[in-house]
Scaffold this motif. Structure first.
Motif, PDB file in Angstrom:
ATOM      1  N   ALA A 379      17.532   8.424 -19.032  1.00 24.64           N
ATOM      2  CA  ALA A 379      16.939   7.216 -18.646  1.00 24.64           C
ATOM      3  C   ALA A 379      15.642   7.730 -17.699  1.00 24.64           C
ATOM      4  O   ALA A 379      15.619   8.632 -17.178  1.00 24.64           O
ATOM      5  CB  ALA A 379      17.835   6.368 -17.577  1.00 24.64           C
ATOM      6  N   THR A 380      14.635   7.227 -17.841  1.00 19.47           N
ATOM      7  CA  THR A 380      13.269   7.688 -17.583  1.00 19.47           C
ATOM      8  C   THR A 380      13.017   6.996 -16.202  1.00 19.47           C
ATOM      9  O   THR A 380      13.941   6.170 -15.550  1.00 19.47           O
ATOM     10  CB  THR A 380      11.948   7.199 -18.002  1.00 19.47           C
ATOM     11  N   PRO A 381      12.517   7.678 -15.049  1.00 18.43           N
ATOM     12  CA  PRO A 381      12.237   7.181 -13.690  1.00 18.43           C
ATOM     13  C   PRO A 381      11.780   5.752 -13.539  1.00 18.43           C
ATOM     14  O   PRO A 381      10.715   5.452 -14.479  1.00 18.43           O
ATOM     15  CB  PRO A 381      11.177   8.243 -13.054  1.00 18.43           C
ATOM     16  N   LYS A 382      12.158   5.033 -12.875  1.00 12.18           N
ATOM     17  CA  LYS A 382      11.814   3.493 -12.802  1.00 12.18           C
ATOM     18  C   LYS A 382      10.745   3.313 -11.674  1.00 12.18           C
ATOM     19  O   LYS A 382      10.848   3.793 -10.629  1.00 12.18           O
ATOM     20  CB  LYS A 382      12.936   2.666 -12.502  1.00 12.18           C
ATOM     21  N   HIS A 383       9.830   2.771 -12.228  1.00 12.83           N
ATOM     22  CA  HIS A 383       8.589   2.551 -11.092  1.00 12.83           C
ATOM     23  C   HIS A 383       7.650   1.386 -11.570  1.00 12.83           C
ATOM     24  O   HIS A 383       7.442   1.398 -12.777  1.00 12.83           O
ATOM     25  CB  HIS A 383       7.615   4.025 -11.235  1.00 12.83           C
ATOM     26  N   VAL A 384       7.334   0.584 -10.793  1.00 11.11           N
ATOM     27  CA  VAL A 384       6.335  -0.530 -10.902  1.00 11.11           C
ATOM     28  C   VAL A 384       5.101   0.022 -10.755  1.00 11.11           C
ATOM     29  O   VAL A 384       4.811   0.203  -9.502  1.00 11.11           O
ATOM     30  CB  VAL A 384       6.731  -1.553 -10.128  1.00 11.11           C
ATOM     31  N   SER A 385       4.447  -0.016 -11.703  1.00 12.00           N
ATOM     32  CA  SER A 385       2.886   0.259 -11.525  1.00 12.00           C
ATOM     33  C   SER A 385       2.257  -0.516 -10.532  1.00 12.00           C
ATOM     34  O   SER A 385       2.370  -1.852 -10.615  1.00 12.00           O
ATOM     35  CB  SER A 385       2.258   0.280 -12.815  1.00 12.00           C
ATOM     36  N   SER A 386       1.163   0.097  -9.816  1.00 17.77           N
ATOM     37  CA  SER A 386       0.380  -0.748  -8.948  1.00 17.77           C
ATOM     38  C   SER A 386      -0.624  -1.484  -9.517  1.00 17.77           C
ATOM     39  O   SER A 386      -1.056  -1.165 -10.738  1.00 17.77           O
ATOM     40  CB  SER A 386      -0.047   0.295  -7.809  1.00 17.77           C
ATOM     41  N   LEU A 387      -1.192  -2.321  -9.208  1.00 21.41           N
ATOM     42  CA  LEU A 387      -2.337  -3.223  -9.814  1.00 21.41           C
ATOM     43  C   LEU A 387      -3.412  -2.374  -9.695  1.00 21.41           C
ATOM     44  O   LEU A 387      -4.076  -2.589 -10.754  1.00 21.41           O
ATOM     45  CB  LEU A 387      -2.472  -4.494  -8.676  1.00 21.41           C
ATOM     46  N   GLN A 388      -3.751  -1.425  -8.704  1.00 20.99           N
ATOM     47  CA  GLN A 388      -4.757  -0.422  -8.865  1.00 20.99           C
ATOM     48  C   GLN A 388      -4.636   0.391  -9.934  1.00 20.99           C
ATOM     49  O   GLN A 388      -5.843   0.608 -10.802  1.00 20.99           O
ATOM     50  CB  GLN A 388      -4.634   0.280  -7.639  1.00 20.99           C
ATOM     51  N   HIS A 389      -3.415   0.871 -10.461  1.00 16.07           N
ATOM     52  CA  HIS A 389      -3.337   1.708 -11.658  1.00 16.07           C
ATOM     53  C   HIS A 389      -3.371   1.063 -12.601  1.00 16.07           C
ATOM     54  O   HIS A 389      -4.093   1.677 -13.771  1.00 16.07           O
ATOM     55  CB  HIS A 389      -1.976   2.397 -11.550  1.00 16.07           C
ATOM     56  N   LEU A 390      -2.949  -0.201 -12.858  1.00 17.43           N
ATOM     57  CA  LEU A 390      -2.977  -0.754 -13.912  1.00 17.43           C
ATOM     58  C   LEU A 390      -4.427  -1.162 -14.379  1.00 17.43           C
ATOM     59  O   LEU A 390      -4.991  -1.292 -15.447  1.00 17.43           O
ATOM     60  CB  LEU A 390      -2.177  -2.273 -14.089  1.00 17.43           C
TER      61      LEU A 390
END
Length: 421
Positions: A379-390
């Motif tokens: 399983a890959t690391p779970k991370h919610v991307s920030s709006l800035q990164h998106l």
């Protein structure tokens, strides 16, 4: 010598959760040579997973079904649940709607795999030919296999039919990559020191030979917009090619040993290269500078030591679809998951004799192949991307570094958009 920076507490680095494994069958008289799993690949639509099982055999399994099986039964080997071969299957329309487990005998040791799918609007670049043997539909899924004898075989995944047999390389075909734009342009990298560009919509016509590598070519990768090709090889070579003009853009200098794998980030703003010099280098491909380095040996070895048998050769690298994580496979029996804003792994997993790795299409799983023809999944690391990164990824998909630097915005924002902060 250590595998992590001195300032990092190894006990605090997370351990990746094993999801499943697919073990290659072993016979009593099985030779070790020829069993290697040099390549793993996920279909662009997520329907299939394929890997070189060793001894000429490529295995294809329906990925969603296997992922559900892994979730339901835990870490378990399902590789041999069905030994059906593609040639025994019907080629009716029902076959195309329900992926099934298959195996293909490619006739020689398989070194490389790549899935390709067609977009009807993308026409062949050979405009003078009006008639073709094959007309690829939008629902067609192809598998290209690169062999030890220099041949490339193109298969219809659903029917198992051999469509094309491409013969021009004189040595092992080490890597294959399709242009992401659906044009069915295929690029092959070989030990004969060349890359060759094939147009499958023109019945596999070889369009161009790219020369410039002084030695073996190990790997190649397209940028997301299909405009740039990166190729890496022996003698520290990292080359960037303009795929509209088929000309060399620049050579990237910074590795101290053979460069063996490469991949662009999903927005095309970053390029990751893996080398036997114990490092992954992350470049800005537009200006040719190293933005980040991920070391696998500490303290960092001198260029002379890094250029030899240092016991930390990095074998493979893969960029996650979130644009934030990179996975690497190295000879110290570890798979590492990196974040592009950290200089140490955020997760690790044990893997002996690893050779290759790839993130699944949906990004939730990493697959890694080994010398005995098996595949392991985490399983890959779970991370919610920030709006800035998106927002940064959305901008960088359409703007090269030079245009970003010309924007009338504060320097700190330019640095963020250029992945320098």
């Amino acid at each position: 010598m250590a595998s992590f920076p001195p300032a990092v507490n190894e006990k605090l680095i997370g351990r990746s959760r094993a999801v499943g494994e697919l073990l290659a069958p072993v016979s009593p008289f099985d030779k070790k040579c020829g069993r290697e799993n040099w390549t793993v690949a996920f279909a662009p639509d997520g329907s299939y997973f394929a890997w070189s099982q060793g001894h000429r055999i490529v295995k294809l399994v329906p990925w969603s079904q296997y992922l559900n099986n892994f979730s339901a039964h835990g870490v378990k080997n399902f590789a041999n649940a069905s030994q059906s071969r593609l040639s025994k299957q019907s080629s009716d329309g029902d076959q195309k709607t329900k992926p099934r487990e298959h195996s293909i005998d490619c006739g020689d040791i398989v070194w490389s795999l790549a899935f390709g799918s067609s977009v009807p609007e993308k026409q062949s670049r050979c405009v003078n030919i009006e008639w073709h043997r094959f007309k690829f539909g939008q629902d067609q899924l192809l598998l290209a296999t690169g062999l030890s004898n220099g041949r490339i075989k193109i298969w219809d995944v659903y029917t198992g039919k051999l469509l094309l047999n491409l013969m021009d390389h004189t040595e092992v075909v080490r890597d294959l990559t399709f242009a992401p734009d659906g044009s069915l342009i295929l690029v092959s990298a070989s030990r004969d020191k060349t890359l060759r560009v094939w147009d499958l919509k023109d019945d596999g016509n070889m369009m161009k030979v790219l020369r410039g590598h002084p030695n073996w070519v190990y790997s190649c990768a397209f940028s997301p917009d299909s405009s740039i090709l990166c190729s890496v090889g022996a003698s520290k070579a990292v080359l960037l090619w303009d795929m509209d003009k088929y000309s060399l853009i620049r050579k990237l200098e910074g590795h101290h040993h053979d460069a063996v794998a490469c991949e662009f980030s999903p927005d095309g703003a970053l390029l990751a290269t893996a080398s036997y010099d114990t490092r992954i280098c992350v470049w800005d491909p537009y200006i040719g500078v190293i933005l980040m380095e991920f070391g696998h040996l500490f303290p960092a070895p001198s260029p002379i030591f890094a250029g030899g048998a240092n016991d930390r050769w990095v074998r493979a690298v893969s960029f996650s679809h979130d644009g934030l994580h990179i996975a690497s496979v190295a000879d110290d029996k570890l798979v590492r998951f990196w974040r592009i804003d950290e200089n140490y792994p955020v997760q690790v997993a044990p893997l002996s004799n690893g050779l290759c790795c790839a993130f699944s299409t949906e990004g939730s799983v990493l697959a890694a192949g080994t010398q005995d023809g098996s595949v392991y999944f985490w399983a890959t690391p779970k991370h919610v991307s920030s709006l800035q990164h998106l927002c940064r990824m959305a901008i960088r998909r359409v703007m090269p570094t030079s245009q970003v630097e010309a924007l009338p915005i504060p320097p700190a924002m330019v640095a963020f958009l250029s992945y320098r902060s």
